[in-house]
Design a protein around this motif. Structure first.
Motif, short mmCIF file in Angstrom:
data_model
loop_
_atom_site.label_atom_id
_atom_site.label_comp_id
_atom_site.label_asym_id
_atom_site.label_seq_id
_atom_site.Cartn_x
_atom_site.Cartn_y
_atom_site.Cartn_z
N ILE A 1 0.86 -1.18 0.00
CA ILE A 1 0.00 0.00 0.00
C ILE A 1 0.89 1.23 0.00
CG2 ILE A 1 -1.66 1.33 1.35
CD1 ILE A 1 -2.75 -1.34 2.38
N ASP A 2 0.62 2.13 -0.93
CA ASP A 2 1.29 3.42 -0.94
C ASP A 2 0.49 4.39 -0.10
OD1 ASP A 2 3.46 2.82 -2.60
OD2 ASP A 2 2.30 3.23 -4.42
N LEU A 3 1.17 5.16 0.74
CA LEU A 3 0.53 6.19 1.55
C LEU A 3 1.06 7.55 1.16
CD1 LEU A 3 0.55 4.80 5.22
CD2 LEU A 3 -1.44 5.30 3.80
N ASP A 4 0.17 8.51 1.04
CA ASP A 4 0.55 9.90 0.80
C ASP A 4 -0.13 10.73 1.87
OD1 ASP A 4 1.61 12.18 -0.44
OD2 ASP A 4 -0.23 12.46 -1.60
N ALA B 1 -4.46 6.52 0.41
CA ALA B 1 -3.89 5.18 0.39
C ALA B 1 -4.26 4.50 -0.92
CB ALA B 1 -4.40 4.35 1.57
N THR B 2 -3.28 3.81 -1.52
CA THR B 2 -3.51 3.11 -2.79
C THR B 2 -2.98 1.68 -2.69
OG1 THR B 2 -3.25 5.20 -3.98
CG2 THR B 2 -3.06 3.18 -5.27
N LYS C 1 -1.34 -1.29 -4.14
CA LYS C 1 -0.43 -1.45 -5.28
C LYS C 1 -0.68 -2.72 -6.07
CE LYS C 1 3.38 -1.02 -2.91
NZ LYS C 1 4.78 -0.87 -2.53
N ASN C 2 -1.09 -3.77 -5.40
CA ASN C 2 -1.22 -5.07 -6.08
C ASN C 2 -2.63 -5.62 -5.96
OD1 ASN C 2 1.53 -5.13 -6.78
ND2 ASN C 2 2.05 -5.80 -4.72
N SER D 1 -8.08 3.06 -4.48
CA SER D 1 -7.55 4.12 -3.63
C SER D 1 -8.63 4.66 -2.72
CB SER D 1 -7.02 5.28 -4.49
OG SER D 1 -5.90 4.90 -5.22
N SER E 1 -9.23 8.30 -0.19
CA SER E 1 -8.77 9.59 0.31
C SER E 1 -9.68 9.96 1.46
CB SER E 1 -8.84 10.65 -0.80
OG SER E 1 -8.41 11.89 -0.29
N ALA F 1 1.03 -0.99 6.05
CA ALA F 1 1.75 0.23 5.68
C ALA F 1 1.79 1.16 6.88
CB ALA F 1 1.07 0.92 4.51
N GLN G 1 3.46 5.27 7.87
CA GLN G 1 4.24 6.44 7.44
C GLN G 1 4.09 7.55 8.46
OE1 GLN G 1 3.67 7.65 3.38
NE2 GLN G 1 4.57 9.65 3.75
#
Length: 103
Positions: free
Chosen positions: A1-4, A16-17, A19-20, A71, A73, A98, A100
């Motif tokens: 999971i990508d976190l921004d 949060a996205t 990835k797989n 994703s 938000s 994840a 961050q």
């Protein structure tokens, strides 16, 4: 999971996205903490001592649940000076997928 993560005034914006594909149901949580503090111990076996504590959790709050696809938000209130970490954890107190720190 990508976190921004970003801070916009008194709001924390979390994106949060997965990835797989589908990672399953998760809970997005914010943990607020104080990096360190010296505490004067008043009672017990350490009475009279000053002890340095680090990474003192001051608040742990679930923000939202997510199905773990695509994703998401979301926003949550972010006031005060305490530092923050966002955790994405498998629902039911499972593994953390994840994490961050808010820059």
């Amino acid at each position: 999971i990508d976190l921004d993560l970003s801070r916009q005034g008194d709001q924390l914006v979390i994106v949060a996205t997965a990835k797989n594909g589908d990672v399953g149901r998760v809970v997005i949580q914010v943990v607020r903490y104080t990096p360190q503090a010296v505490v004067q111990i008043k009672a017990g076996e350490n009475a009279g001592r000053r002890i340095l504590y680090t990474n003192i959790v001051t608040q742990w709050s679930p923000v939202t649940r997510w199905n773990g696809r695509g994703s998401i938000s979301t926003r949550t209130a972010m006031t005060g000076d305490d530092k923050a970490v966002v955790l994405v954890q498998t629902d039911g107190y499972g593994p953390i997928l994840a994490a961050q720190q808010l820059p």
